[in-house]
Design a protein around this motif. Structure first.
Motif, PDB file in Angstrom:
ATOM      1  N   ALA A   1       0.829  -1.205   0.000  1.00  0.00           N
ATOM      2  CA  ALA A   1       0.000   0.000   0.000  1.00  0.00           C
ATOM      3  C   ALA A   1       0.857   1.246   0.000  1.00  0.00           C
ATOM      4  O   ALA A   1       2.018   1.229   0.432  1.00  0.00           O
ATOM      5  CB  ALA A   1      -0.902   0.015   1.229  1.00  0.00           C
TER       6      ALA A   1
ATOM      7  N   VAL B   1       0.457  -6.367   5.764  1.00  0.00           N
ATOM      8  CA  VAL B   1       0.479  -5.101   5.026  1.00  0.00           C
ATOM      9  C   VAL B   1       1.869  -4.496   4.983  1.00  0.00           C
ATOM     10  O   VAL B   1       2.536  -4.351   6.010  1.00  0.00           O
ATOM     11  CB  VAL B   1      -0.497  -4.088   5.668  1.00  0.00           C
TER      12      VAL B   1
ATOM     13  N   CYS C   1      -4.393   0.991   6.063  1.00  0.00           N
ATOM     14  CA  CYS C   1      -3.371  -0.013   6.397  1.00  0.00           C
ATOM     15  C   CYS C   1      -3.606  -0.594   7.783  1.00  0.00           C
ATOM     16  O   CYS C   1      -3.471  -1.797   7.994  1.00  0.00           O
ATOM     17  CB  CYS C   1      -1.974   0.606   6.322  1.00  0.00           C
TER      18      CYS C   1
ATOM     19  N   ASP D   1       3.249  -1.077   4.179  1.00  0.00           N
ATOM     20  CA  ASP D   1       2.906   0.326   3.927  1.00  0.00           C
ATOM     21  C   ASP D   1       4.169   1.038   3.435  1.00  0.00           C
ATOM     22  O   ASP D   1       5.103   1.262   4.196  1.00  0.00           O
ATOM     23  CB  ASP D   1       2.383   0.954   5.220  1.00  0.00           C
TER      24      ASP D   1
END
Ligand code: B12
Lengths: 214, 497
Positions: free
Chosen positions: A96, A122, A112, A124
């Motif tokens: 992300a 995740v 996130c 980020d």
């Protein structure tokens, strides 16, 4: 004994206590608890916090605090999962970031946090992320989902650029793409060939689940 | 000179001297201990030469307190900005208070209150209304982010500046994304006006390339700068308001230092868009009380520094309609900012938090500005205003003041008559169709749009120069690939190329 550790971990997350969560994760490893059971316990706790947030009983800082506590314990449990060769049921891996030229971070961070809370892995990347950087991360982490945020009409076209680049490098069909942020609309998402759009962070989580069929 | 409002009494204070000092020390401490990230090679070198601790690898810059204080001392406490027509020149500082407008990405439908992109005509109409309103002293960037129908994103604000210059003589602002200020600064110059350079901080503690470049452009073209800080307290800044002031100040300082290093005495104002965070959905909590507490404290600290402040957070509200909530969420923060010493208040035309703007709202805001401005001027106490002789002369009932020369002179001085407010009695109100402030504002808008003329319009050669710069910008972004072939095709139709 074992239950005491699991119960403690659940509490640590619900009390936003990073240190306690980390220590209990270490103890869980020492006591040779099944790391998948530990992960389960933590996921239940974070989901309870997420639900309370959804109902309006808890606030954003509580949600992020709980996610942080979970993140503090996570690397230790993940290491143990790897070591024991247990099969981890992660919902999927997400890369992300906010697109190049755009430094708005708040909404992306919320998305996130909620994805992590839901059980996604995740990564980020932050803000101001170039197409190459997204692609590199997708390859590195073997991601299932790409989540891009853009808050300005001026930077929204960057999302298209990333998708084009993915096509060019033959990666488009290997990944689900979801887009969001203040400047994005349903029509725009369709137009650039994303797989999904949602105007809210909780909606982003449902969308992610739908995209990978879980 | 644009006539602002003079604040004729000491500003509201919310902090003790020790608290101001604590915030100042805290700011210097953060700048020295942690510093900021600066993604701009040129600036890193300038900071290094001035004695900062610069890590070229990680882009981290730490500032010696002495340097920060020295650069603060170099900032002028007041300055002038030149407009195309001298009637619109600005005096910033010296207790003079000015107003300007907020941007919106969209306009709103006044029946459904839903947002939608404005047409080109609506975009120009808002500029013309803002040009006509006497208490809008200069124009923000935008007022809308372009208009519907085929302009490539990167060209929207450049085309917008051209529209503003063509339809208004007021000074405007050059935003710094994607180097578009390289073009808009020259456009303003071609029209014989200065334009504000507009570096924006990025919270927490980060300075991005194009925002820092704005400082170099300000120095190169000798322009005034308005540095914006828009942290949200609880999200990108501490939730404690004192901590949020420390953080936003620490973010503004690198730009102050850079501007003063590049050109000692450079004209600069600091703009405060710090907002509390709505902890339910992460959006900024526009219009809430934390906005005012932060603004008042911020103003007090920067008055010590002698740098004029802009209250930017007081204009937008959380309401989606022109309603009661919008009214109090605009009036309260704007008034408190004005009382506490802001040089500039960003009030006009915004409805929901930087997302929607409308000329009707600008006209309603004109009454808020007029009321606040009237308050700032305070009241005169003189032989004439005390009116002792007159009171003695009129005496008790059946005496009255209506027919007196003193009344004819003084009521207009003392009262501010709002232009769009409902001021009628019930019978009058019923007879005239039960109009509300919005109805009156519509009438005033129609009147402005049918009569207002930009004074003076651009000369032929100014117009040609602006067209030339527009052409250059279009080619520049086409080469950079920021205008695609598809976009170019529809764009060409609008510009008649
Ligand atoms: C806070 C803010 C800033 C802060 C950002 C701080 C930070 N660290 O993020 C600061 C002050 C730094 C800033 C700077 C600028 N900003 Co700004 N900013 C805002 C503001 C006020 C709020 C944005 C926000 O945080 N919203 C709250 C979050 C939670 O919402 P969100 O991000 O949209 O996320 C939600 C959903 O969209 C969704 N979501 C988000 N991401 C994703 C991703 C996926 C995959 C999914 C499914 C969902 C999803 O979930 C979230 C929660 O529900 C908006 C105006 C507004 N009212 O929105 C302007 C705004 C976005 N900014 C704008 C502009 C122009 C700028 C500047 C260019 C200003 C300037 N003059 O230089 C600079 C940009 C510099 C750059 N290169 O990016 C414009 C954009 C206009 C446009 N149409 O292009 C806006 C609309 C304001 C305006 N009208 O001027 N800004």
């Amino acid at each position: 004994m074992n239950n005491e550790i699991l119960e403690g971990l659940r509490k640590a997350i619900k009390e936003y206590d990073n240190e306690k969560a980390e220590n209990l994760a270490k103890r869980a490893v020492e006591e040779k608890l099944d790391p998948l059971r530990v992960l389960d316990a933590m996921t239940v706790a974070i989901r309870e916090v997420g639900d309370a947030f959804g109902r309006g009983d808890l606030w954003l800082p509580d949600l992020v605090g709980a996610a942080d506590a979970m993140q503090a314990a996570m690397p230790i449990i993940e290491e143990e999962i790897k070591r024991t060769g247990a099969k981890r049921e992660s919902l999927g891996t997400v890369v992300a970031g906010t697109v190049f030229g755009d430094i708005h971070s708040i909404g992306k961070t919320m998305v996130c946090t909620l994805l992590t809370a839901e059980g996604f892995k995740v990564h980020d990347l932050g803000v101001n992320i170039k197409a190459e950087e997204f692609l590199q991360a997708i390859r590195n982490y073997n991601a299932d989902i790409l989540a891009m945020s853009a808050l300005m009409t001026m930077t929204a076209p960057e999302q298209k650029k990333v998708i084009e680049q993915l096509k060019k490098e033959g990666l488009r069909d290997k990944i689900k793409i979801m887009v969001g942020g203040g400047a994005i609309t349903e029509e725009f998402a369709k137009e650039i060939g994303a797989d999904g759009y949602d105007p809210t962070a909780p909606g982003a989580v449902k969308l992610a689940r739908k995209l990978i069929g879980r | 000179m644009a006539k602002g409002f003079m604040r004729r009494f000491p500003p509201l204070k919310i902090l003790t001297d020790e608290q101001v000092e604590a915030i100042h020390r805290g700011t210097l401490d953060v700048l020295q201990e942690t510093g900021v990230l600066v993604y701009n090679e040129k600036a890193l070198s300038v900071f290094k030469k001035a004695g900062c601790d610069v890590d070229f690898e990680t882009k981290r810059v730490k500032f010696p307190p002495g340097l920060v204080e020295e650069c603060l001392r170099k900032c002028p406490s007041s300055f002038r900005v030149k407009a195309r027509n001298p009637k619109d020149d600005l005096l910033i500082g010296q207790d003079n208070v000015l107003f300007f407008n907020f941007p919106g990405t969209d306009t709103v439908d006044l029946d459904t209150w839903e947002p939608r992109p404005p047409t080109k005509k609506e975009h120009i109409d808002l500029i013309r209304v803002l040009d006509a309103l006497p208490n809008v002293h200069f124009l923000n960037a935008y007022p809308y982010f372009g208009f519907s129908g085929g302009i490539p994103e990167v060209m929207k604000e450049i085309e917008g500046v051209a529209l503003r210059i063509r339809n208004s003589t007021k000074v405007t602002i050059a935003i710094a994304n994607n180097d578009i200020d390289m073009f808009t600064i020259r456009m303003a110059r071609a029209a014989g006006s200065e334009i504000f350079a507009n570096p924006n901080t990025s919270s927490p503690l980060t300075c991005y390339t194009d925002q820092v470049n704005a400082c170099f452009l300000a120095a190169e073209y000798d322009l005034p700068s308005m540095i914006w800080d828009g942290a949200t307290s609880g999200g990108t800044a501490p939730a404690s308001l004192a901590g949020a002031v420390v953080l936003s100040n620490a973010e503004l300082m690198p730009y102050i230092v850079l501007l003063q290093l590049l050109k000692p005495g450079a004209r600069v104002a600091v703009a405060n868009l710090v907002l509390p965070q709505n902890m339910t959905n992460g959006a900024p909590a526009f219009g809430e009380i934390g906005v005012s507490l932060h603004n008042v404290a911020f103003n007090q600290v920067w008055r010590e520094y002698g740098v004029p402040t802009v209250s930017s957070s007081c204009g937008p509200t959380s309401s989606k309609r022109i309603d009661f909530q919008l009214g109090y969420q605009k009036m309260m923060p704007t008034l408190l900012s004005a009382l506490s010493g802001s040089s500039i208040l960003q009030l006009y035309s915004s409805i929901y938090g930087e997302i929607t703007a409308h000329p009707i709202q600008a006209i309603l805001d004109d009454d808020i500005a007029g009321m606040i401005g009237r308050f700032l001027e305070g009241l005169e106490v003189s032989d004439e205003s005390l009116a002792i002789d007159l009171i003695n002369e009129v005496g008790p009932i059946p005496g009255h003041y209506l027919g007196k020369k003193h009344t004819r002179k003084w009521w207009k001085k003392e009262q501010f008559v709002p232009k769009a407010a409902d001021r009628l009695t019930y019978p009058e109100w019923v007879k005239t169709g039960k109009k509300s402030c919005i109805d009156y504002a519509k009438e005033r808008m129609e009147e402005i749009l049918s009569t207002h003329k930009v004074d003076p319009p651009l000369t032929r050669s100014q117009e040609e120069e602006i067209e030339r710069i527009l052409k250059e910008a279009r080619e520049y972004y086409r080469k950079k690939g920021m205008i695609t072939d598809v976009e170019w095709e529809s764009y060409k139709k609008i510009i008649g190329g």
